[in-house]
Design a protein around this motif. Sequence first.
Motif, PDB file in Angstrom:
ATOM      1  N   TYR A   5       0.837  -1.205   0.000  1.00  0.00           N
ATOM      2  CA  TYR A   5       0.000   0.000   0.000  1.00  0.00           C
ATOM      3  C   TYR A   5       0.874   1.257   0.000  1.00  0.00           C
ATOM      4  O   TYR A   5       0.544   2.256  -0.635  1.00  0.00           O
ATOM      5  CB  TYR A   5      -0.927   0.000   1.214  1.00  0.00           C
ATOM      6  CG  TYR A   5      -2.149  -0.862   1.063  1.00  0.00           C
ATOM      7  CD1 TYR A   5      -3.113  -0.582   0.100  1.00  0.00           C
ATOM      8  CD2 TYR A   5      -2.373  -1.955   1.900  1.00  0.00           C
ATOM      9  CE1 TYR A   5      -4.255  -1.359  -0.036  1.00  0.00           C
ATOM     10  CE2 TYR A   5      -3.506  -2.744   1.774  1.00  0.00           C
ATOM     11  CZ  TYR A   5      -4.441  -2.443   0.810  1.00  0.00           C
ATOM     12  OH  TYR A   5      -5.575  -3.220   0.681  1.00  0.00           O
ATOM     13  N   ARG A  53       2.110   1.983  -3.532  1.00  0.00           N
ATOM     14  CA  ARG A  53       1.043   2.494  -4.399  1.00  0.00           C
ATOM     15  C   ARG A  53       0.772   3.957  -4.126  1.00  0.00           C
ATOM     16  O   ARG A  53       0.642   4.764  -5.049  1.00  0.00           O
ATOM     17  CB  ARG A  53      -0.229   1.674  -4.198  1.00  0.00           C
ATOM     18  CG  ARG A  53      -1.371   2.098  -5.117  1.00  0.00           C
ATOM     19  CD  ARG A  53      -2.648   1.341  -4.834  1.00  0.00           C
ATOM     20  NE  ARG A  53      -3.263   1.757  -3.579  1.00  0.00           N
ATOM     21  CZ  ARG A  53      -4.380   1.217  -3.095  1.00  0.00           C
ATOM     22  NH1 ARG A  53      -4.966   0.227  -3.753  1.00  0.00           N
ATOM     23  NH2 ARG A  53      -4.903   1.638  -1.959  1.00  0.00           N
ATOM     24  N   GLN A  89       3.553   6.237  -5.399  1.00  0.00           N
ATOM     25  CA  GLN A  89       3.528   6.415  -6.850  1.00  0.00           C
ATOM     26  C   GLN A  89       2.513   7.481  -7.251  1.00  0.00           C
ATOM     27  O   GLN A  89       2.747   8.248  -8.189  1.00  0.00           O
ATOM     28  CB  GLN A  89       3.206   5.084  -7.523  1.00  0.00           C
ATOM     29  CG  GLN A  89       4.345   4.070  -7.431  1.00  0.00           C
ATOM     30  CD  GLN A  89       3.959   2.697  -7.961  1.00  0.00           C
ATOM     31  OE1 GLN A  89       2.784   2.438  -8.263  1.00  0.00           O
ATOM     32  NE2 GLN A  89       4.925   1.796  -8.072  1.00  0.00           N
TER      33      GLN A  89
END
Length: 214
Positions: free
Chosen positions: A11, A14, A17
Amino acid sequence: MQSEFADFQLYRQRCAQQFSLNRCQTQQLYARLLAAYSEPQRHYHGVQHILECLQHFDQIRTQLQQLSLVELALWFHDAVYHPKAQDNEAQSATLCQQLCADFLTAAQLETVSRWILATRQHQPSDEPDLNALLDIDLAILAAPPARFAEYQQQIHQEYAWVEQNLYQHKRRAVLMQFYQMQPLYQTRYFQQHYEAQAKHNLAQALSAAGESAS
């Protein structure tokens, strides 16, 4: 715990990013968050809670307008947590402002901070994304019976320093407040999928609390 750490890392990557964080920024930011959510006074407000929030976030992410900001608010909403303190949300918002100032605009920081502060009172909002955030934070109330019982015990552990009769009185008041909210959840998704189970769990807990007090 190892599985939780692996999920936390996934997580983390992600979210990093989405904000185009470099490797150094990512490591520094999430090292602080992992350390925070691993503190010994946390029995409920720890890594498990954040991961559960992010799992619910994934269920409704397509319904959100400011996706990345809701996710960031989830990461930070309990970043500071001391059971004896009255300003955890304010401190969490301040920490978010300090750690995210180099990749969020001033307007984004204000929004995320305001949302974090809103998790203290859990009042309905005219902002759909904030309502979603608040519903996610309360999703534990609709957990399967075994997880809900575990949650109840975890909260009790966090307040083990409170005299037992006083704790039961205060805890029952909190549960009653949630039980009497009509509706408890503010988004259609949570109303359709979790409202009934949450009210059932709360009714069971209130009944048990009444028996304990008698």
